[in-house]
Design a protein around this motif. Sequence first.
Motif, PDB file in Angstrom:
ATOM      1  N   UNK A   4       0.838  -1.201   0.000  1.00 52.02           N
ATOM      2  CA  UNK A   4       0.000   0.000   0.000  1.00 52.02           C
ATOM      3  C   UNK A   4       0.879   1.258   0.000  1.00 52.02           C
ATOM      4  N   UNK A   5       1.908   1.247   0.842  1.00 54.70           N
ATOM      5  CA  UNK A   5       2.830   2.387   0.911  1.00 54.70           C
ATOM      6  C   UNK A   5       3.494   2.593  -0.447  1.00 54.70           C
ATOM      7  N   UNK A   6       3.915   1.498  -1.034  1.00 48.75           N
ATOM      8  CA  UNK A   6       4.564   1.539  -2.342  1.00 48.75           C
ATOM      9  C   UNK A   6       3.627   2.162  -3.390  1.00 48.75           C
ATOM     10  N   UNK A   7       2.371   1.754  -3.368  1.00 44.44           N
ATOM     11  CA  UNK A   7       1.384   2.266  -4.331  1.00 44.44           C
ATOM     12  C   UNK A   7       1.133   3.759  -4.167  1.00 44.44           C
ATOM     13  N   UNK A   8       0.947   4.185  -2.904  1.00 46.13           N
ATOM     14  CA  UNK A   8       0.658   5.598  -2.642  1.00 46.13           C
ATOM     15  C   UNK A   8       1.834   6.456  -3.109  1.00 46.13           C
ATOM     16  N   UNK A   9       3.046   5.985  -2.783  1.00 47.29           N
ATOM     17  CA  UNK A   9       4.231   6.742  -3.158  1.00 47.29           C
ATOM     18  C   UNK A   9       4.396   6.786  -4.677  1.00 47.29           C
ATOM     19  N   UNK A  10       4.190   5.652  -5.314  1.00 47.96           N
ATOM     20  CA  UNK A  10       4.374   5.579  -6.763  1.00 47.96           C
ATOM     21  C   UNK A  10       3.366   6.484  -7.475  1.00 47.96           C
ATOM     22  N   UNK A  11       2.149   6.479  -6.970  1.00 47.90           N
ATOM     23  CA  UNK A  11       1.103   7.308  -7.553  1.00 47.90           C
ATOM     24  C   UNK A  11       1.463   8.794  -7.438  1.00 47.90           C
ATOM     25  N   UNK A  12       1.915   9.171  -6.246  1.00 48.37           N
ATOM     26  CA  UNK A  12       2.328  10.561  -5.992  1.00 48.37           C
ATOM     27  C   UNK A  12       3.473  10.963  -6.934  1.00 48.37           C
ATOM     28  N   UNK A  13       4.493  10.114  -7.038  1.00 51.94           N
ATOM     29  CA  UNK A  13       5.660  10.411  -7.868  1.00 51.94           C
ATOM     30  C   UNK A  13       5.306  10.462  -9.353  1.00 51.94           C
ATOM     31  N   UNK A  14       4.396   9.579  -9.781  1.00 49.91           N
ATOM     32  CA  UNK A  14       3.971   9.572 -11.183  1.00 49.91           C
ATOM     33  C   UNK A  14       3.233  10.859 -11.543  1.00 49.91           C
ATOM     34  N   UNK A  15       2.296  11.261 -10.667  1.00 52.66           N
ATOM     35  CA  UNK A  15       1.504  12.457 -10.943  1.00 52.66           C
ATOM     36  C   UNK A  15       2.394  13.691 -10.989  1.00 52.66           C
ATOM     37  N   UNK A  16       3.305  13.800 -10.023  1.00 54.68           N
ATOM     38  CA  UNK A  16       4.180  14.964  -9.956  1.00 54.68           C
ATOM     39  C   UNK A  16       5.129  15.004 -11.160  1.00 54.68           C
ATOM     40  N   UNK A  17       5.735  13.872 -11.500  1.00 57.51           N
ATOM     41  CA  UNK A  17       6.685  13.870 -12.616  1.00 57.51           C
ATOM     42  C   UNK A  17       5.968  14.144 -13.941  1.00 57.51           C
ATOM     43  N   UNK A  18       4.764  13.627 -14.101  1.00 61.54           N
ATOM     44  CA  UNK A  18       4.004  13.889 -15.328  1.00 61.54           C
ATOM     45  C   UNK A  18       3.690  15.371 -15.457  1.00 61.54           C
ATOM     46  N   UNK A  19       3.280  15.978 -14.342  1.00 59.19           N
ATOM     47  CA  UNK A  19       2.965  17.409 -14.369  1.00 59.19           C
ATOM     48  C   UNK A  19       4.196  18.234 -14.765  1.00 59.19           C
TER      49      UNK A  19
END
Length: 261
Positions: free
Chosen positions: A104-119
């Motif tokens: 779960x921690x891995x997913x939340x972090x990955x989601x956050x990093x993906x959204x930020x890097x895409x932006x």
Amino acid sequence: MWSRDLPSEASSVTVIKDASDRYFASFVVEVNPVLLPDNGRSIGIDLGITDFATFDTGEKIKSPKPLKRRLKKLRKAQRKLSCTNKGSKRRERARKRVAKVHAKIYDVRKDFLHKLSTRIIRENQTIVLEDLAVSNMVKNRKLSRAISDLGWRSFRTMLEAKSAMYGRDFRVISRWEPTSQRCSCCGEIGGKKELLVREWTCLFCDAIHDRDINAAVNIEVAGGLPETINGRGGSRKTTTKVAASCEASTISLVKQLSLFH
Ligand SMILES: [Zn+2]
């Protein structure tokens, strides 16, 4: 059921089961970079512990809160696991519980990093980051917990991969650049500043700086951009390294795709 279409025929498929019994299918496909139009904008990013990222525009990005809450949960689950007997059913259940919180921690972090890097990739043509030498910092035990939780390394990998994919210019400046010490207004280098110092005044020009914003501005300038606000960028000698360009090889694109699962 497909949640996303593959960009082309897959040459191989691998099915992976993780520690918390979740299944993943990994495809290898060849893709051509989709170039985004050059908007001429650039960004300097300072990665930190207080804030995950600070941009040269002054914007600060916090790490996602759920992470902190779940870390407590993780420690509790790990304590429980250590109290069980080897080979017992209770141990197996406790092990699964730890794996689930980890996932779960891995997913939340990955989601956050993906959204930020895409932006960041969408908004800027040139992205400048400081070489962090994470492995050195992780040796410092006090910092290590915080840093490995933040995912700086994954963030850099994502920015690099997406830059290659969308034709952006990703640059990494040497960690020996005095980005925290140099005044971004007058260019003079003051003394070394401890991590605790969040705000300082330049002794040469009296400018008052937020530590991270000043560093982010210096990172952007050190990225070797031809035109900067105060015109120092062109003449300053910098050690820049273009880590990725739009001529990405198939191999690196395959690597990138595994990030997008
Ligand atoms: Zn100054």
